[in-house]
Design an enzyme around this catalytic site. Sequence first.
Site, PDB file in Angstrom:
ATOM      1  CG  ASP A   1     -18.184  35.792 -13.725  1.00 33.01           C
ATOM      2  OD1 ASP A   1     -17.668  34.765 -13.251  1.00 33.01           O
ATOM      3  OD2 ASP A   1     -19.071  36.277 -13.280  1.00 33.01           O
TER       4      ASP A   1
HETATM    5  C1  GLC Z   1     -20.876  35.188 -11.115  1.00 27.69           C
HETATM    6  C2  GLC Z   1     -20.262  34.029 -10.976  1.00 27.69           C
HETATM    7  C3  GLC Z   1     -20.970  33.659 -12.446  1.00 27.69           C
HETATM    8  C4  GLC Z   1     -22.213  33.883 -12.857  1.00 27.69           C
HETATM    9  C5  GLC Z   1     -22.529  35.298 -13.160  1.00 27.69           C
HETATM   10  C6  GLC Z   1     -24.256  35.564 -13.449  1.00 27.69           C
HETATM   11  O1  GLC Z   1     -20.614  36.286 -10.586  1.00 27.69           O
HETATM   12  O2  GLC Z   1     -19.557  33.790 -11.536  1.00 27.69           O
HETATM   13  O3  GLC Z   1     -21.072  31.815 -12.695  1.00 27.69           O
HETATM   14  O4  GLC Z   1     -22.681  33.259 -14.188  1.00 27.69           O
HETATM   15  O5  GLC Z   1     -22.162  35.628 -11.789  1.00 27.69           O
HETATM   16  O6  GLC Z   1     -24.841  35.541 -12.355  1.00 27.69           O
END
Ligand code: GLC
Length: 729
Positions: free
Chosen positions: A263
């Site tokens: 993430d």
């Molecule tokens: C965010 C979220 C995740 C998302 C990623 C890209 O922090 O936790 O769900 O897909 O970053 O935006």
Amino acid sequence: MTPSPRPWLNRNLPLFTRIESVLGAMTLDEKIGQMWQVNSFEVNRDDLIRAGRIGSFLNIPRDEIARIQRIAVEESRLGIPLIVGRDVIHGYRTVFPIPLGQAASFNPEIVRLGAEIAAREAAADGIHWTFAPMVDIARDPRWGRIAESLGEDPVLSARLGVAMVKGFQSDDPSAPESIASCVKHYVGYGAAEGGRDYNTTLIPESELRNIYLEPFRACSEAGALSFMSAFNDLNGVPTSGNAHTIRDILKTEWGFEGLVVSDWCSVTEMIKHGYARDEAEAAERGIAAGVDMEMVSESYPKHASALLSSGQLRPEWIDDAVRRILRVKFALGLFDNPYPAAPRPEVFVSEPHLRAARQSALESCVLLKNNGVLPLRENQLKRIAVIGPLADDRSEQRGCWVSDGHVEDTQTPLAALRQMLPPSVTIDVARGVPACRSADTSGFADAVAAACAADVALLFLGEDAILSGEAHSRAFLNLPGAQQQLLEAVAATGKPVVLVIMAGRPLVLTPVLPHASALLYAWHPGAMGGPAIVDLLLGRESPSGKLPVSFPAMEGQIPIYYNKRNTGRPASDATRGIPQGTPLDPVDFCSNYLDGDHLPLFPFGFGLSYTRFDYQNLSLAAAEVHSDGVIEASVELRNTGPVAGTEIVQLYIRDVSASLTRPVRELKDFRRVTLAAGESQRVTFRLPASQLSFHDNQGTLHLEPGEFHLWIGGDSRCTGEAAFRLLAG
Ligand code: GLC
């Protein structure tokens, strides 16, 4: 630069050969480059792309995708295409209900269709990969990301998560309208202590496997091309550095062959977690655990090479990560067709897409109360009052992940009422409060006046979209701002109040219920929420949604979920409170509150209709079943009400006694059944006995003989139990 020979471009070669031929040609720097995902354009990265030092981007606009892809394919040494990701969570240009709302449909087909449409629109903008479905089990409505979840139950989340994977990827992920799915957030993220996002999670192995891992396992089995590791610390090991969940379970036990992306900066956040001394150790932990691609943070490009040289990383870990990334790029056809197709503006918010979004919103609404005021009798209506901050807010009704939706595509309840009601009906509009969180009550007088003059007051209250989603958890689950007071002021007029709530989570509705003649829960219903809600209010369709999460009667009950354990002193309804003068002797030793109910206000699986469904003659084909057998259970379902309706018939079981305590109820199957008024149908479920198994705290799967109870009904508190025995062997 004369391009090197590229045998991997030969489509006649087997996939394995194509992957190995690329891998064999790559330098270490190029391999590590594939393992890095960069966010949009903080700085120009063309030289890094040209040098093969970036494998992926996210949040890139369409025209830039073509430009950077051309650099990657035509100007780098090996021409490895980029993969471009985006959060396409509940629709792309056509905004669907939030996933928690979609889950209330209990309808895998409409959920799959929503994902298919989102993929078509995202692919038309050159996107290859969405960071969805989110299948985190969510038992805590304080947690803002419950809005993105598919609810509290593993079977429901698994079925609908798989539906989204199939919708995004179709049977051919390389097709022009398919995109890669990314199952997230692996794993246990929703168990955040206190319901506060990103917080610590402590989940015993048995609970992890029986509840939290189950939707992920199903999505892996369904062929999801990628997973996303999460932010949370799971039992002391951050999930983005957790070899047990990623390498052992996902990649080895389940045989997952796709890629795992971290993430956003979750790799380097292991420093803050106190699990990595510095970025180098964060990179080591991430790669060793099996996180193949680092999202946004830069520990892999900065440190992986040195970690390899020092022997802290194994070369096979790098090769495995790159193989997986290449496999996904081949599966998407990026080596064969790297560039966005010609623009297709006609696919965005097309009529069929809007119709699907309307149907999805229709099936996601849950009728929680109705004293008979609904459906509204159009021909008897002369004047209605439309009140509340969400009656006509084209932005807020869409929900928490709508990066690419256009506000002007939203149809609000007020717009739909104006369009769908006959001109003979006068519509008075009074906002009541300026916004959901406003404490300004100066608009109450107009709202009360409108209600006094009307036959019925339609109130549209709830949460603005920002109050749910990532990093947006709440400690109190009341109607924000002065909305409760507005509701009470309007109800005090004595006119019937139809309350429609839009929210990204279960709210505590205990103070709300007494003031509403009817309550329809619409979640954040997306762009077509207006017409869908009005279809229901006018009785053109009957509500069929059921709750994918329990609704607490008060915040103090949280966490509250239906598939709980029984305890040795189960709560009872008998003992409530301590009468004045009670001696210190025990009033009653059981798991009750002195000052509140232990039961949810509305249970998982609950939802009313405009008709009534009666369950009769629950029967089992056999009273005993072998472990390789099938439990066949059936019930007579009759529509005993005045109109046609769809009932979501639910099958629950309970393992009465086992080597681990088991939930008092477990949903094992469900089915949507539509019946005309007076019509009846025998509904039969066939449940393989293997579905009665569970994992223990060593991760071992057990299927234990003994007594089981079984229910088939319209919610998780349905009565009318049958019993059967599972026989050994
Ligand atoms: C965010 C979220 C995740 C998302 C990623 C890209 O922090 O936790 O769900 O897909 O970053 O935006």
